[in-house]
Design a protein around this motif. Structure first.
Motif, PDB file in Angstrom:
ATOM      1  N   VAL A 178      -6.590   7.542  -5.814  1.00  0.00           N
ATOM      2  CA  VAL A 178      -6.042   8.062  -4.560  1.00  0.00           C
ATOM      3  C   VAL A 178      -4.610   8.534  -4.743  1.00  0.00           C
ATOM      4  CG1 VAL A 178      -5.323   7.408  -2.231  1.00  0.00           C
ATOM      5  CG2 VAL A 178      -7.546   6.696  -3.088  1.00  0.00           C
ATOM      6  N   VAL A 179      -3.817   7.732  -5.455  1.00  0.00           N
ATOM      7  CA  VAL A 179      -2.416   8.097  -5.646  1.00  0.00           C
ATOM      8  C   VAL A 179      -2.286   9.374  -6.469  1.00  0.00           C
ATOM      9  CG1 VAL A 179      -0.229   7.385  -6.677  1.00  0.00           C
ATOM     10  CG2 VAL A 179      -1.591   5.731  -5.412  1.00  0.00           C
ATOM     11  N   VAL A 180      -3.049   9.436  -7.566  1.00  0.00           N
ATOM     12  CA  VAL A 180      -2.949  10.617  -8.426  1.00  0.00           C
ATOM     13  C   VAL A 180      -3.413  11.867  -7.699  1.00  0.00           C
ATOM     14  CG1 VAL A 180      -3.855  11.697 -10.515  1.00  0.00           C
ATOM     15  CG2 VAL A 180      -3.186   9.300 -10.548  1.00  0.00           C
ATOM     16  N   ARG A 181      -4.576  11.749  -6.968  1.00  0.00           N
ATOM     17  CA  ARG A 181      -5.107  12.905  -6.266  1.00  0.00           C
ATOM     18  C   ARG A 181      -4.195  13.351  -5.124  1.00  0.00           C
ATOM     19  NH1 ARG A 181      -9.779  10.924  -5.308  1.00  0.00           N
ATOM     20  NH2 ARG A 181      -9.359  10.159  -3.222  1.00  0.00           N
ATOM     21  N   GLY A 182      -3.602  12.377  -4.431  1.00  0.00           N
ATOM     22  CA  GLY A 182      -2.820  12.722  -3.252  1.00  0.00           C
ATOM     23  C   GLY A 182      -1.407  13.179  -3.541  1.00  0.00           C
ATOM     24  N   ARG A 196      -5.366   1.059   2.329  1.00  0.00           N
ATOM     25  CA  ARG A 196      -5.446   2.365   1.678  1.00  0.00           C
ATOM     26  C   ARG A 196      -4.711   3.427   2.508  1.00  0.00           C
ATOM     27  NH1 ARG A 196     -10.902   5.532  -0.365  1.00  0.00           N
ATOM     28  NH2 ARG A 196      -9.835   7.063  -1.649  1.00  0.00           N
ATOM     29  N   ILE A 197      -4.775   3.299   3.842  1.00  0.00           N
ATOM     30  CA  ILE A 197      -4.006   4.209   4.688  1.00  0.00           C
ATOM     31  C   ILE A 197      -2.526   4.060   4.402  1.00  0.00           C
ATOM     32  CG2 ILE A 197      -3.328   4.721   7.072  1.00  0.00           C
ATOM     33  CD1 ILE A 197      -6.140   3.886   7.933  1.00  0.00           C
ATOM     34  N   ALA A 198      -2.074   2.811   4.365  1.00  0.00           N
ATOM     35  CA  ALA A 198      -0.655   2.559   4.114  1.00  0.00           C
ATOM     36  C   ALA A 198      -0.219   3.125   2.769  1.00  0.00           C
ATOM     37  CB  ALA A 198      -0.384   1.058   4.176  1.00  0.00           C
ATOM     38  N   GLU A 199      -1.089   2.995   1.777  1.00  0.00           N
ATOM     39  CA  GLU A 199      -0.763   3.502   0.440  1.00  0.00           C
ATOM     40  C   GLU A 199      -0.718   5.026   0.423  1.00  0.00           C
ATOM     41  OE1 GLU A 199      -3.734   2.619  -2.435  1.00  0.00           O
ATOM     42  OE2 GLU A 199      -2.400   2.933  -4.139  1.00  0.00           O
ATOM     43  N   THR A 200      -1.718   5.657   1.055  1.00  0.00           N
ATOM     44  CA  THR A 200      -1.792   7.115   1.049  1.00  0.00           C
ATOM     45  C   THR A 200      -0.632   7.741   1.810  1.00  0.00           C
ATOM     46  OG1 THR A 200      -4.214   6.995   0.926  1.00  0.00           O
ATOM     47  CG2 THR A 200      -3.257   9.086   1.650  1.00  0.00           C
ATOM     48  N   ALA A 201      -0.284   7.154   2.961  1.00  0.00           N
ATOM     49  CA  ALA A 201       0.787   7.701   3.791  1.00  0.00           C
ATOM     50  C   ALA A 201       2.161   7.218   3.362  1.00  0.00           C
ATOM     51  CB  ALA A 201       0.543   7.347   5.261  1.00  0.00           C
ATOM     52  N   ARG A 202       2.185   6.341   2.347  1.00  0.00           N
ATOM     53  CA  ARG A 202       3.447   5.790   1.853  1.00  0.00           C
ATOM     54  C   ARG A 202       4.262   5.171   3.000  1.00  0.00           C
ATOM     55  NH1 ARG A 202       1.263   6.048  -2.276  1.00  0.00           N
ATOM     56  NH2 ARG A 202       2.073   6.655  -4.308  1.00  0.00           N
ATOM     57  N   GLY A 213       6.397   2.488   4.857  1.00  0.00           N
ATOM     58  CA  GLY A 213       7.377   1.551   4.335  1.00  0.00           C
ATOM     59  C   GLY A 213       6.801   0.156   4.192  1.00  0.00           C
ATOM     60  N   GLY A 214       6.885  -0.421   2.993  1.00  0.00           N
ATOM     61  CA  GLY A 214       6.320  -1.731   2.706  1.00  0.00           C
ATOM     62  C   GLY A 214       4.901  -1.697   2.204  1.00  0.00           C
ATOM     63  N   TRP A 215       4.314  -0.494   2.006  1.00  0.00           N
ATOM     64  CA  TRP A 215       2.906  -0.388   1.592  1.00  0.00           C
ATOM     65  C   TRP A 215       2.625  -1.061   0.257  1.00  0.00           C
ATOM     66  CZ3 TRP A 215       1.146   1.824  -2.919  1.00  0.00           C
ATOM     67  CH2 TRP A 215       2.106   2.539  -3.652  1.00  0.00           C
ATOM     68  N   ASP A 216       3.613  -1.057  -0.654  1.00  0.00           N
ATOM     69  CA  ASP A 216       3.380  -1.584  -2.000  1.00  0.00           C
ATOM     70  C   ASP A 216       3.665  -3.072  -2.102  1.00  0.00           C
ATOM     71  OD1 ASP A 216       6.505  -0.363  -3.485  1.00  0.00           O
ATOM     72  OD2 ASP A 216       6.059  -1.233  -1.530  1.00  0.00           O
ATOM     73  N   ASN A 217       3.955  -3.733  -0.982  1.00  0.00           N
ATOM     74  CA  ASN A 217       4.117  -5.178  -0.968  1.00  0.00           C
ATOM     75  C   ASN A 217       2.751  -5.817  -0.745  1.00  0.00           C
ATOM     76  OD1 ASN A 217       4.667  -7.854  -0.545  1.00  0.00           O
ATOM     77  ND2 ASN A 217       6.222  -7.517   1.026  1.00  0.00           N
ATOM     78  N   VAL A 248      -0.334  -5.523   6.534  1.00  0.00           N
ATOM     79  CA  VAL A 248      -0.698  -4.104   6.501  1.00  0.00           C
ATOM     80  C   VAL A 248      -1.263  -3.633   7.828  1.00  0.00           C
ATOM     81  CG1 VAL A 248      -3.042  -4.451   5.647  1.00  0.00           C
ATOM     82  CG2 VAL A 248      -1.830  -2.362   5.068  1.00  0.00           C
ATOM     83  N   LEU A 249      -1.888  -4.529   8.585  1.00  0.00           N
ATOM     84  CA  LEU A 249      -2.465  -4.124   9.863  1.00  0.00           C
ATOM     85  C   LEU A 249      -1.373  -3.672  10.831  1.00  0.00           C
ATOM     86  CD1 LEU A 249      -5.131  -6.940  10.333  1.00  0.00           C
ATOM     87  CD2 LEU A 249      -5.427  -4.674   9.331  1.00  0.00           C
ATOM     88  N   ARG A 250      -0.310  -4.445  10.919  1.00  0.00           N
ATOM     89  CA  ARG A 250       0.789  -4.052  11.815  1.00  0.00           C
ATOM     90  C   ARG A 250       1.516  -2.819  11.294  1.00  0.00           C
ATOM     91  NH1 ARG A 250       1.518  -9.774  12.385  1.00  0.00           N
ATOM     92  NH2 ARG A 250       0.989 -10.449  14.493  1.00  0.00           N
ATOM     93  N   LEU A 251       1.699  -2.751   9.977  1.00  0.00           N
ATOM     94  CA  LEU A 251       2.379  -1.586   9.402  1.00  0.00           C
ATOM     95  C   LEU A 251       1.653  -0.297   9.789  1.00  0.00           C
ATOM     96  CD1 LEU A 251       3.331  -2.646   5.754  1.00  0.00           C
ATOM     97  CD2 LEU A 251       4.874  -2.274   7.674  1.00  0.00           C
ATOM     98  N   VAL A 252       0.343  -0.293   9.603  1.00  0.00           N
ATOM     99  CA  VAL A 252      -0.433   0.917   9.864  1.00  0.00           C
ATOM    100  C   VAL A 252      -0.485   1.219  11.353  1.00  0.00           C
ATOM    101  CG1 VAL A 252      -2.727   1.955   9.694  1.00  0.00           C
ATOM    102  CG2 VAL A 252      -1.785   0.694   7.760  1.00  0.00           C
TER     103      VAL A 252
END
Length: 691
Positions: free
Chosen positions: A31-35, A144-150, A152-156, A161-165
């Motif tokens: 996902v990271v490489v493609r996006g 995965r949404i948090a990772e794709t949209a980058r 803040g805090g996605w890589d922790n 993650v539910l609240r972040l997204v």
């Protein structure tokens, strides 16, 4: 992870399971490489900035909108004249539309095509895909949404993650988005009963007391498309029957068009229509039948396929008779999909037994060709493969059908035991260094909980998986969930190993700690006394497990304010560990920290400070500056300094500790929130003092 000739059976089985279920890391990398392949320079610069100043995360440019749909677009898709209605209803602010129907009727395929059409028509719109079969899978989709949209805090890995997204989706500055919630079939996934203790504190996903439905935003810049087998769930999620669209089997024209697209040869229309009638015009059944015919063409034809279905009534009845109906029921109640699966199961079992074992999530044959097995199962549509072939998924009805098929051959308990064994081999204990693996495999550990075997040996292994899962759950701060799972592990170990087996005593110790963390001191004390007495009798007074039980009992004394009893035990444990393990062993450092806490609680600041400084410095050197034990020592030292009136030193140290806890433990971990509450209280006190 391909097997090699030298692999043991257990290792080959682990590789098979890993190939089917544990492609999460590969999927994320893809996902990271493609996006973001076109923004590598940006990421290098952003990474550098983050290291220097983490507070700049929110000011970084947003990535371009993209899609997280994990499936290829189907070139054979048949437009069933439903998209106009979906698009019209989705144009309304904060819309929610649900597709409801039987499993295999094509709800998900419609959703996939809709997602691609949205991207075609509006490249600036985000499209997100969330599988909602379980709470764990729902969180994976949000991660995965948090990772794709980058976000803040996605890589922790321990971020909520539910609240972040949810917060990101509600921010209209992030642009328009469409979210697809797939397989929202289970009411309990979204709406846990509020009158149960579990709903208050037994959150297995770290999302506090909110139900998952609370994390589906009602934001004017977004819309949600839901697929579900349950009309009740669909109605609850959309709020109106007007927005619940029933998806029925295909009409004859659409079904015939689908069959012809799936076949590489011209099909006789009469036979084709007869086949469609037998399959009840169900898209999944049509697709499976066409794949089956294609694989064996030219020997297999539509006519021959029909003959095989019609002479399988006895076998079909035998397969379905256990709790799932009878083949002699009303014709309007169709079992055609299960009929297709039954044919596939039997052919796989006869032609490629290793594929049948792989379908059961196991593969013991050291000579098996894993790739050939996977190819066979995907051609039969019994498992689905993601875009890069790294992850496989079996539909719930296929799993159910497979379970009944295994019961038919008296093999279900055997495969349950083997699956549990593979999970036990793969799932590590919940120590800090294993958290990443524990998190990746946690949904599968949750699945094991429901797979309690009946034979003694498998039950023993099952208890081991639960023990390790409870350990990790408690480390994440989900104490009620850890208590429930840990109690199941203890009961199983008592039944299989006996009340005083070392592993049973380990379970007692762990359960006592979880009870203690919840403030259930009387219950915790009883557990620790039981473990200590048994360990002294079975293992001896200076065995590491005995010392652990003694330290745990001392902690319970301390938490009850019984300082003298706690101090005596802590000193005994500390001195014994120094002599047996060394002054810098992690267990010794834990004993020193416990004793220091007892001193602090008695107001013996000088003694407490000296020990905390020694523990913090040694832990940083031996375990690492970001190890949870080091952070605990840092926080304890800060509180000790504060108690002596050394406010500035305490504030600076706790601020440093809090930032590290956010990164290592996650913002919702009890230790992190405790530090934040203390900082806020201290800062308010300073303001009031200045005023």
């Amino acid at each position: 992870m391909l097997p090699i000739s030298g692999d043991s059976r257990a290792r080959r089985g682990g590789k098979a399971l890993g190939s089917l279920w544990y492609g999460v890391k590969v999927e994320k990398i893809t996902v990271v490489v493609r996006g973001y392949i076109q923004t590598l320079t940006y990421h290098a610069a952003a990474s550098s900035s983050l290291l220097k100043n983490p507070l700049t995360v929110q000011t970084l440019p947003h990535p371009a909108p993209s899609s997280t749909v994990p499936f290829r677009r189907d070139p054979h898709f048949i437009d069933r004249k439903i998209f106009t209605e979906i698009k019209y209803k989705s144009q309304q602010s904060a819309s929610r539309v649900a597709l409801v129907g039987l499993g295999g009727v094509g709800k998900s395929q419609i959703a996939i095509e809709y997602a691609y059409q949205v991207r075609d028509e509006s490249p600036t719109t985000w499209v997100f895909w969330v599988h909602a079969g379980t709470q764990a899978r729902f969180e994976e989709g949000y991660r995965r949404i948090a990772e794709t949209a980058r976000i803040g805090g996605w890589d922790n890995p321990k971020a909520n993650v539910l609240r972040l997204v949810r917060n990101w989706l509600c921010d209209e500055s992030n642009g328009r988005w469409v979210m697809i919630i797939d397989n929202a079939d289970d009411w309990g996934v979204f709406f846990p009963p509020l009158n149960r203790t579990q709903a208050i504190g037994a959150d297995k996903l770290g999302q506090a007391a909110e139900s998952l439905s609370e994390f589906l935003p009602q934001s004017p810049n977004g819309s949600i498309l839901i697929t579900s087998r349950s009309r009740d769930v669909a109605y609850r999620l959309t709020g109106s029957q007007t927005y619940v669209r029933e998806v029925k089997p295909m009409d004859k024209g659409d079904a015939l068009a689908l069959l012809r697209k799936k076949l590489s040869f011209d099909a006789d229309e009469h036979n084709a229509i007869e086949l469609l009638q037998v399959l009840d015009y169900m898209p999944l059944a049509i697709t499976q039948a066409a794949a089956y015919i294609e694989q064996r063409a030219p020997r297999m034809t539509i006519s021959r396929y029909l003959d095989e279905i019609r002479r399988s009534d006895h076998d079909q009845a035998r397969l379905l008779k256990k709790d799932v109906g009878d083949s002699r029921r009303d014709d309007r109640v169709s079992n055609s999909i299960i009929t297709t699966w039954q044919i596939s199961f039997e052919y796989i079992r006869k032609d490629l037994p290793t594929a049948a074992r792989l379908l059961s999530l196991m593969n013991e044959d050291q000579e098996a060709d894993l790739e050939e097995d996977i190819h066979t199962l995907t051609n039969y549509s019994l498992i689905e493969m993601n875009e890069d072939g790294s992850e496989f998924e079996m539909h719930r009805l296929v799993q159910f059908s497979m379970k009944k098929w295994l019961e038919l051959y008296d093999e279900l308990d055997r495969w349950k035991g083997m699956y549990v064994t593979l999970m036990n081999d793969s799932y590590p204990v919940g120590r800090h260094e294993n958290w990443t693996v524990c998190q990746a495999l946690f949904p599968h550990a949750q699945a094991v909980i429901a797979c309690r075997p009946t034979d003694v040996k498998s039950l023993e292994v099952w208890a081991s998986v639960l023990f390790k899962a409870a350990w990790y759950t408690s480390e994440m701060g989900n104490y009620q969930a850890a208590q429930e799972v840990g109690l199941s592990a203890l009961e199983a170990r008592e039944a299989t190993l006996g009340a005083e087996h070392p592993e049973t005593l380990n379970s007692i110790n762990s359960l006592g700690v979880v009870l203690d963390w919840q403030g259930k001191y009387i219950e915790a004390e009883a557990m620790h006394r039981r473990a200590l007495e048994a360990n002294e009798r079975v293992l001896g007074p200076e065995h590491p497990s005995t010392l652990t039980s003694m330290a745990n009992l001392a902690s319970t004394y301390r938490n009850q304010g019984r300082w003298k009893e706690a101090e005596e035990l802590f000193v005994q444990v500390m001195e014994t560990r120094k002599r047996m393990l060394g002054k810098e062993h992690p267990s010794t450092l834990t004993s020193m920290a416990n004793l220091a806490s007892t001193y602090r609680n008695q107001g013996r600041w000088k003694e407490a400070e000296e020990l905390f400084v020694q523990v913090m410095e040694t832990s940083a050197r031996v375990l690492g500056k970001e190890h949870p034990d080091t952070l605990t020592s840092m926080a304890n030292l800060a509180f000790t300094l504060k108690s002596q009136g050394r406010n500035r030193e305490a504030m600076l140290l706790l601020e440093k500790c809090f930032k590290l806890q956010q990164s290592v433990l996650g913002p919702q971990h009890p230790y992190t929130t405790s530090s934040l509450e203390a900082l806020n209280e201290w800062q308010l006190g300073n303001i009031e003092t200045e005023v």
